[in-house]
Design a protein around this motif. Sequence first.
Motif, PDB file in Angstrom:
ATOM      1  N   CYS A  39       7.524  -9.164 -38.124  1.00  0.00           N
ATOM      2  CA  CYS A  39       8.063 -10.515 -37.570  1.00  0.00           C
ATOM      3  C   CYS A  39       8.036 -10.334 -35.947  1.00  0.00           C
ATOM      4  N   PRO A  64       9.725 -16.591 -36.923  1.00  0.00           N
ATOM      5  CA  PRO A  64      10.603 -17.384 -37.582  1.00  0.00           C
ATOM      6  C   PRO A  64      10.714 -18.917 -37.253  1.00  0.00           C
ATOM      7  N   TYR A  68      10.140 -18.923 -30.925  1.00  0.00           N
ATOM      8  CA  TYR A  68      10.508 -17.572 -31.025  1.00  0.00           C
ATOM      9  C   TYR A  68       9.875 -16.655 -29.776  1.00  0.00           C
ATOM     10  N   TYR A  90       3.862 -19.285 -38.606  1.00  0.00           N
ATOM     11  CA  TYR A  90       5.218 -19.675 -38.118  1.00  0.00           C
ATOM     12  C   TYR A  90       6.037 -20.287 -39.232  1.00  0.00           C
ATOM     13  N   LEU A  91       6.949 -19.888 -39.390  1.00  0.00           N
ATOM     14  CA  LEU A  91       8.034 -20.741 -40.298  1.00  0.00           C
ATOM     15  C   LEU A  91       8.289 -22.030 -39.796  1.00  0.00           C
ATOM     16  N   TYR A  93      10.719 -23.845 -38.688  1.00  0.00           N
ATOM     17  CA  TYR A  93      11.987 -23.884 -37.977  1.00  0.00           C
ATOM     18  C   TYR A  93      11.700 -24.143 -36.792  1.00  0.00           C
ATOM     19  N   SER A  96      14.842 -20.694 -33.012  1.00  0.00           N
ATOM     20  CA  SER A  96      15.253 -19.472 -33.516  1.00  0.00           C
ATOM     21  C   SER A  96      16.526 -19.398 -33.902  1.00  0.00           C
ATOM     22  N   ALA A 100      16.624 -18.718 -39.510  1.00  0.00           N
ATOM     23  CA  ALA A 100      15.256 -18.553 -39.172  1.00  0.00           C
ATOM     24  C   ALA A 100      14.762 -17.130 -39.326  1.00  0.00           C
ATOM     25  N   TYR A 101      15.641 -16.283 -38.846  1.00  0.00           N
ATOM     26  CA  TYR A 101      15.284 -14.720 -38.974  1.00  0.00           C
ATOM     27  C   TYR A 101      15.295 -14.321 -40.211  1.00  0.00           C
ATOM     28  N   ALA A 104      12.203 -15.778 -42.287  1.00  0.00           N
ATOM     29  CA  ALA A 104      10.949 -14.747 -41.854  1.00  0.00           C
ATOM     30  C   ALA A 104      11.160 -13.442 -42.819  1.00  0.00           C
ATOM     31  N   SER A 105      12.142 -12.815 -42.609  1.00  0.00           N
ATOM     32  CA  SER A 105      12.206 -11.591 -43.496  1.00  0.00           C
ATOM     33  C   SER A 105      12.057 -11.571 -44.927  1.00  0.00           C
ATOM     34  N   SER A 128      20.992 -12.244 -40.823  1.00  0.00           N
ATOM     35  CA  SER A 128      19.745 -11.702 -40.486  1.00  0.00           C
ATOM     36  C   SER A 128      19.813 -10.304 -39.917  1.00  0.00           C
TER      37      SER A 128
END
Length: 155
Positions: A39, A64, A68, A90-91, A93, A96, A100-101, A104-105, A128
């Motif tokens: 990430c 995320p 970001y 990019y997600l 969201y 951030s 969102a974090y 992404a994970s 997160s």
Amino acid sequence: MRIGVTGHVRLAEGTAELVYAELSATLAVREGPLHGVTCLADGADQLFARAVAALGGTFEVVLPAADYRGEVDDLQAFDDLLGKAVRVDYLPYPRSGPDAYFAASEELLRRVDHLVAVWDGAPSDVVSSTANVVRAARARGLPVTVIWPAGARRA
């Protein structure tokens, strides 16, 4: 093998060097081509990306949120690593934050066969957190290698 990373963002002075050395040693012991998924957060994620590149591997980035880039401490280092990525996603969201974090994970965990966690082993209830990502990886049955070298400290 696709290897992902999770880890602490804030590392105390001198810890980045210790973590980088251990990441490099861990990643060097593998079979076949090296491909990382990160990430690209400050701290462990960026150290991982640097180690993968130094070992001749490739990496992809899952970001995320649209904003970001504004969350990272060292824009030059971030932009340099982002430019070396073979893929950047990019997600959806707009901002951030913890949700969102963790999303992404979760996406990172879907893409990998193994997770490296730069983690001091401390539990956390923060969605997160490194601890929560490790817990999610283990719940999926993903192998997890924890790296926390002697002398390492969080900032």
